[in-house]
Design a protein around this motif. Sequence first.
Motif, PDB file in Angstrom:
ATOM      1  N   GLU A 246       0.841  -1.207   0.000  1.00 29.58           N
ATOM      2  CA  GLU A 246       0.000   0.000   0.000  1.00 29.58           C
ATOM      3  C   GLU A 246       0.874   1.254   0.000  1.00 29.58           C
ATOM      4  OE1 GLU A 246      -2.754  -0.577  -0.800  1.00 29.58           O
ATOM      5  OE2 GLU A 246      -3.729  -2.228   0.243  1.00 29.58           O
ATOM      6  N   ASP A 247       1.930   1.225  -0.801  1.00 30.50           N
ATOM      7  CA  ASP A 247       2.868   2.342  -0.995  1.00 30.50           C
ATOM      8  C   ASP A 247       3.662   2.693   0.255  1.00 30.50           C
ATOM      9  OD1 ASP A 247       2.028   2.604  -3.637  1.00 30.50           O
ATOM     10  OD2 ASP A 247       0.396   3.966  -3.083  1.00 30.50           O
ATOM     11  N   LEU A 248       3.674   1.821   1.249  1.00 34.29           N
ATOM     12  CA  LEU A 248       4.442   2.047   2.477  1.00 34.29           C
ATOM     13  C   LEU A 248       5.529   0.982   2.609  1.00 34.29           C
ATOM     14  CD1 LEU A 248       1.549   2.850   4.994  1.00 34.29           C
ATOM     15  CD2 LEU A 248       3.075   4.479   3.870  1.00 34.29           C
ATOM     16  N   PRO A 249       6.673   1.336   3.220  1.00 35.75           N
ATOM     17  CA  PRO A 249       7.736   0.339   3.415  1.00 35.75           C
ATOM     18  C   PRO A 249       7.255  -0.837   4.246  1.00 35.75           C
ATOM     19  CG  PRO A 249       8.559   2.575   3.823  1.00 35.75           C
ATOM     20  CD  PRO A 249       7.069   2.680   3.700  1.00 35.75           C
ATOM     21  N   ILE A 250       7.792  -2.003   3.930  1.00 38.33           N
ATOM     22  CA  ILE A 250       7.413  -3.238   4.618  1.00 38.33           C
ATOM     23  C   ILE A 250       8.179  -3.346   5.935  1.00 38.33           C
ATOM     24  CG2 ILE A 250       7.590  -5.741   4.544  1.00 38.33           C
ATOM     25  CD1 ILE A 250       5.367  -4.794   2.888  1.00 38.33           C
ATOM     26  N   SER A 251       7.453  -3.628   6.991  1.00 42.56           N
ATOM     27  CA  SER A 251       8.092  -3.899   8.273  1.00 42.56           C
ATOM     28  C   SER A 251       8.211  -5.412   8.458  1.00 42.56           C
ATOM     29  CB  SER A 251       7.267  -3.304   9.421  1.00 42.56           C
ATOM     30  OG  SER A 251       5.999  -3.936   9.502  1.00 42.56           O
ATOM     31  N   ARG A 252       8.922  -5.805   9.491  1.00 40.60           N
ATOM     32  CA  ARG A 252       9.109  -7.234   9.751  1.00 40.60           C
ATOM     33  C   ARG A 252       7.774  -7.940   9.989  1.00 40.60           C
ATOM     34  NH1 ARG A 252      13.795  -9.841  11.511  1.00 40.60           N
ATOM     35  NH2 ARG A 252      13.438 -11.922  12.376  1.00 40.60           N
ATOM     36  N   LEU A 253       6.821  -7.251  10.590  1.00 37.21           N
ATOM     37  CA  LEU A 253       5.528  -7.860  10.899  1.00 37.21           C
ATOM     38  C   LEU A 253       4.702  -8.121   9.651  1.00 37.21           C
ATOM     39  CD1 LEU A 253       4.512  -5.795  14.076  1.00 37.21           C
ATOM     40  CD2 LEU A 253       5.502  -8.096  13.975  1.00 37.21           C
ATOM     41  N   ARG A 254       4.976  -7.396   8.567  1.00 41.76           N
ATOM     42  CA  ARG A 254       4.207  -7.534   7.344  1.00 41.76           C
ATOM     43  C   ARG A 254       4.828  -8.506   6.335  1.00 41.76           C
ATOM     44  NH1 ARG A 254      -0.990  -6.389   8.073  1.00 41.76           N
ATOM     45  NH2 ARG A 254      -1.389  -4.232   8.702  1.00 41.76           N
ATOM     46  N   ARG A 255       6.000  -9.021   6.608  1.00 40.95           N
ATOM     47  CA  ARG A 255       6.641  -9.922   5.657  1.00 40.95           C
ATOM     48  C   ARG A 255       5.838 -11.200   5.406  1.00 40.95           C
ATOM     49  NH1 ARG A 255      12.550  -9.070   8.132  1.00 40.95           N
ATOM     50  NH2 ARG A 255      12.952  -7.001   7.273  1.00 40.95           N
ATOM     51  N   PRO A 256       5.106 -11.749   6.393  1.00 37.39           N
ATOM     52  CA  PRO A 256       4.295 -12.938   6.098  1.00 37.39           C
ATOM     53  C   PRO A 256       3.211 -12.712   5.047  1.00 37.39           C
ATOM     54  CG  PRO A 256       4.644 -12.739   8.461  1.00 37.39           C
ATOM     55  CD  PRO A 256       5.169 -11.484   7.848  1.00 37.39           C
ATOM     56  N   VAL A 257       2.902 -11.452   4.718  1.00 41.08           N
ATOM     57  CA  VAL A 257       1.959 -11.197   3.637  1.00 41.08           C
ATOM     58  C   VAL A 257       2.501 -11.777   2.334  1.00 41.08           C
ATOM     59  CG1 VAL A 257       0.851  -9.392   2.262  1.00 41.08           C
ATOM     60  CG2 VAL A 257       1.017  -9.137   4.741  1.00 41.08           C
ATOM     61  N   PHE A 258       3.816 -11.738   2.150  1.00 44.23           N
ATOM     62  CA  PHE A 258       4.440 -12.229   0.922  1.00 44.23           C
ATOM     63  C   PHE A 258       5.136 -13.576   1.122  1.00 44.23           C
ATOM     64  CE2 PHE A 258       4.467  -7.588   0.897  1.00 44.23           C
ATOM     65  CZ  PHE A 258       3.828  -7.310  -0.300  1.00 44.23           C
ATOM     66  N   SER A 259       5.801 -13.763   2.246  1.00 42.53           N
ATOM     67  CA  SER A 259       6.600 -14.978   2.447  1.00 42.53           C
ATOM     68  C   SER A 259       5.696 -16.190   2.627  1.00 42.53           C
ATOM     69  CB  SER A 259       7.498 -14.811   3.683  1.00 42.53           C
ATOM     70  OG  SER A 259       8.381 -13.727   3.506  1.00 42.53           O
TER      71      SER A 259
END
Length: 363
Positions: A246-259
Amino acid sequence: MTPRPSDQTRPPYASPQKKPHGLSPLPAWVEAYFRRTADLRAALRLGALVVWVPLSVGFEACLLLVPGTPKIRWTRVIWGVLCRIIGLQIHVVGQRVGTVGGLKARQRGERPVIYICNHMSWLDVPVLGTILPSVFVAKGDIEKWPIMGLVSQIGRTIFVSRQRSTTGRERDEMIRRMVEGDNLVLFPEGTSSDGSRVLPFMSAFFAIAKLPRLKEGMDKSLLPITFEPGMTPLIQPVSLVYDRLEDLPISRLRRPVFSWYGDMDLGPHVWALLKWKRSRATVLLHEPLDPDMFPSRKALAQAAWKAVSIGAAELRQNRKPTVIKGRFNPATLPVNFLPPSVKKAKRILDRTASFFASIRIRL
């Protein structure tokens, strides 16, 4: 009347109408609106995928009968449209070494390329398939999957079982593909990770680029197919990181969205990803490595891992990525990687050499 103790200790939002949803400060009706919008977005995208994938893969099955590079070019179209459907943008830093390839490219002396990349998710395949004209090397289990197995076979994926009894056959198949004009994509970590770091590379994956030398008197059937002199494949390290949501940098907590790793189920992971409106993957292409300039495949694997690891770390930290210098002879690179001032001259020389070579064959 004195209120009961339970009434005195009840929080003011105990009423179902006033209880907030989690930690969100938004009203309940606003959250419900966004949830329904996300579900509708995911459903529409899933419908588009159901239509696009069978049609595009069916057309590619027809292209398998056509000689040349149309099937390689069309595969990139398939993955590119798929990324657009799911709202995934691709940001490329650096320059790709290999061209589309094909048998004619090998005949004019263009070396094959093996792209070495870190592995986090099933998403890595459409991202890399969009920008790299190549075929993937995947574990043999995927070949048995109901739908993905068929799609992968039509996409000319090379399946490896990692068993000693089939190592030689699988190695020969990969070499044959490169000799006939294909480039390869390898994930030498051997598995997918959570994206927080790059796992060590297995040197066995580099065996096809650093073939053993047969000593005098040894049986040549041990290497039934090999590369012509000067045609060993180049290694190009590639760092891949999903760095925007959503045009914001990815934090460690959001990596499972892709991984996608471990025992995670594929269906729920895909559905959750389709709900997000926009995302971005950054691909960092480092300078190539020439296997002939390394004493062993372990040294080659370590050099590739270092480049991929450093690039991925910089992308995760939202720093300006650095293209790691390679080790290669510029004269052996395809013309598209050379400076613009040299491209035209080398292209003319290559065509002239091919012309005289064809005349010599006819005579």
